[in-house]
Design a protein around this motif. Structure first.
Motif, PDB file in Angstrom:
ATOM      1  N   VAL A 163      39.134  48.267  69.032  1.00 59.72           N
ATOM      2  CA  VAL A 163      38.420  48.850  69.943  1.00 59.72           C
ATOM      3  C   VAL A 163      38.946  50.315  70.383  1.00 59.72           C
ATOM      4  O   VAL A 163      40.244  50.404  70.695  1.00 59.72           O
ATOM      5  CB  VAL A 163      38.208  48.055  71.298  1.00 59.72           C
ATOM      6  N   ARG A 165      38.099  53.362  72.987  1.00 56.81           N
ATOM      7  CA  ARG A 165      37.312  53.827  74.355  1.00 56.81           C
ATOM      8  C   ARG A 165      36.966  55.359  74.481  1.00 56.81           C
ATOM      9  O   ARG A 165      37.977  56.155  74.730  1.00 56.81           O
ATOM     10  CB  ARG A 165      38.117  53.225  75.607  1.00 56.81           C
ATOM     11  N   GLY A 190      34.376  52.183  77.933  1.00 62.65           N
ATOM     12  CA  GLY A 190      35.519  52.224  78.455  1.00 62.65           C
ATOM     13  C   GLY A 190      35.276  51.493  79.818  1.00 62.65           C
ATOM     14  O   GLY A 190      34.781  52.164  80.637  1.00 62.65           O
ATOM     15  N   ALA A 227      29.156  49.744  70.748  1.00 64.91           N
ATOM     16  CA  ALA A 227      29.039  48.759  71.774  1.00 64.91           C
ATOM     17  C   ALA A 227      28.511  49.392  73.156  1.00 64.91           C
ATOM     18  O   ALA A 227      29.161  50.240  73.659  1.00 64.91           O
ATOM     19  CB  ALA A 227      30.047  47.939  72.227  1.00 64.91           C
ATOM     20  N   HIS A 229      25.333  48.901  76.441  1.00 62.38           N
ATOM     21  CA  HIS A 229      24.077  48.550  77.215  1.00 62.38           C
ATOM     22  C   HIS A 229      23.040  49.503  77.382  1.00 62.38           C
ATOM     23  O   HIS A 229      21.918  49.232  77.348  1.00 62.38           O
ATOM     24  CB  HIS A 229      24.149  48.057  78.543  1.00 62.38           C
ATOM     25  N   ASP A 230      23.395  50.789  76.944  1.00 66.64           N
ATOM     26  CA  ASP A 230      22.293  51.818  77.380  1.00 66.64           C
ATOM     27  C   ASP A 230      21.563  52.115  76.049  1.00 66.64           C
ATOM     28  O   ASP A 230      21.758  52.549  75.007  1.00 66.64           O
ATOM     29  CB  ASP A 230      23.410  52.987  77.437  1.00 66.64           C
ATOM     30  N   HIS A 277      27.842  40.338  71.820  1.00 60.81           N
ATOM     31  CA  HIS A 277      29.365  39.938  72.312  1.00 60.81           C
ATOM     32  C   HIS A 277      29.209  38.507  73.005  1.00 60.81           C
ATOM     33  O   HIS A 277      28.316  38.427  73.875  1.00 60.81           O
ATOM     34  CB  HIS A 277      29.684  41.094  73.374  1.00 60.81           C
ATOM     35  N   GLU A 294      29.302  47.059  86.473  1.00 58.10           N
ATOM     36  CA  GLU A 294      28.591  48.137  85.587  1.00 58.10           C
ATOM     37  C   GLU A 294      27.102  48.281  85.775  1.00 58.10           C
ATOM     38  O   GLU A 294      26.426  49.117  85.885  1.00 58.10           O
ATOM     39  CB  GLU A 294      28.721  47.395  84.269  1.00 58.10           C
ATOM     40  N   HIS A 295      26.480  47.054  86.279  1.00 54.15           N
ATOM     41  CA  HIS A 295      25.031  47.044  86.630  1.00 54.15           C
ATOM     42  C   HIS A 295      24.699  46.460  87.840  1.00 54.15           C
ATOM     43  O   HIS A 295      24.151  45.388  87.713  1.00 54.15           O
ATOM     44  CB  HIS A 295      24.173  46.629  85.355  1.00 54.15           C
TER      45      HIS A 295
END
Ligand SMILES: Cc1cc2nc3c(=O)[nH]c(=O)nc-3n(C[C@H](O)[C@H](O)[C@H](O)COP(=O)(O)OP(=O)(O)OC[C@H]3O[C@@H](n4cnc5c(N)ncnc54)[C@H](O)[C@@H]3O)c2cc1C
Length: 310
Positions: A163, A165, A190, A227, A229-230, A277, A294-295
């Motif tokens: 991974v 970031r 990140g 990776a 969500h956007d 994920h 995050e949201h």
């Protein structure tokens, strides 16, 4: 929204908040929306459901940094049991497993050698199961050590991934170093708070850095895993992949388990390879709190679910 995010991020790291939250009877469906499996059996069952829907998955154990060698060994054993069950279920080709170096001893005395020994044991079992392993990144101070671990593991297990970031200022260079044939880099923005001298904090600047990293990876010969969500960055990824002459399947789009399923179905229908994920384990608190940070719009349904129904 920023102060709410910061407060929620701080809560995600608070041991007091964790013990309070763990005492509250949070309804299982609420936790399961974010962390679909509490144990190995459930994790393999969910992986089976995802693969039946033409989805790949990245299985990530939610656990703590090992506080002693016994904990590190127990985590290795948990991963090996999971990998054996994945193999028994015939799911190997669609599954990737995330391994956190700190969970297998990186921060203990002699930790680099210990984590390498443990990671080799996991990679050996994974290779037998036909599963790939991706090393998670730790904080910025450990990046060089994690990349050294990756180099050592790839000598024997060439498909081991890592991974990276995008918020770390060094990451574009790291992407360049890891864009060669056979490499697998999972690119995330990140999630950890990092000091401003090593990390980008401005969201627009971070998006631009993320796209620069993505371009380096798509221009290379490895298998990037993207990776986010956007939805805007997903569309940018698909457009850039086409510009770099990459067919779907030569890169993966990784979405969280709770991502809108209609969106996932739409992407799969257009031929994209989507990798879900799949976090698992009893220690759901930190993960769920980070997802809410995050949201924060997810917070309202979460809090509503805690109010007892008459
Ligand atoms: C699948 C996946 C795997 C990850 N793996 C790692 C990892 O291995 N290591 C690591 O350090 N970090 C990982 N992360 C975390 C990531 O680094 C941070 O969570 C980062 O803040 C997420 O950025 P983002 O790209 O989703 O966009 P953000 O900048 O957080 O959000 C951009 C936009 O995406 C939408 N959005 C954001 N969150 C949500 C949500 N929960 N639900 C619906 N829409 C939302 C909103 O429209 C928002 O404006 C992962 C994140 C994802 C999605």
């Amino acid at each position: 929204m920023r102060p709410v995010r910061s407060a929620l991020r701080a809560l995600s790291r608070s041991a007091v908040a964790e013990s309070v939250a763990s005492a509250v009877p949070v309804p299982a469906p609420v936790v399961r929306a974010f962390v679909p499996a509490a144990d190995v059996r459930q994790a393999v069952a969910v992986a089976g459901q995802l693969t039946a829907d033409d989805l790949a998955c990245t299985v990530a154990h939610l656990g703590r940094d090992a506080r002693d060698e016994a904990e590190a060994t127990a985590t290795v054993q948990e991963h090996r049991v999971l990998l054996d069950r994945v193999a028994d279920a015939g799911l190997g080709a669609q599954v990737d497993v995330v391994l956190r170096p700190a969970a297998v001893g990186l921060h203990l005395p002699g930790g680099e050698a210990l984590a390498l020994t443990h990671a080799r044991q996991v990679c050996r079992t994974a290779a037998r199961a036909g599963v790939t392993v991706t090393l998670d990144s730790e904080d910025h101070a450990s990046t060089d050590v994690v990349l050294a671990l990756l180099g050592a593991l790839r000598a024997d297990f060439p498909d081991t991934g890592v991974v990276l970031r995008a918020h770390l200022r060094r990451t574009e260079d790291d992407c360049r170093a890891l864009a060669g044939a056979g490499s697998r880099v999972l690119l995330a923005k990140g999630a950890r708070d990092e000091p401003a001298d090593v990390a980008i904090t401005d969201p627009a600047e971070l998006d631009r850095a993320w796209v620069r990293c993505l371009k380096v990876l798509l221009d290379g010969e490895g298998q990037p895993v993207v990776a986010t969500h956007d939805p805007r960055l997903v569309e940018i990824t698909i457009a850039l992949a086409s510009r770099y002459g990459r067919a779907p399947g030569t890169y993966d789009l990784q979405l969280p388990y709770d991502a809108r399923t209609a969106e996932v179905r739409r992407l799969v229908a257009t031929g994209e390879r989507v990798r879900v994920h799949l976090p698992w384990g009893p220690e759901w608190y930190g993960h769920v709190a980070r997802r809410l940070a995050e949201h924060p719009r997810n917070l309202s349904p979460f809090l509503t679910s805690l109010v007892p129904k008459k």
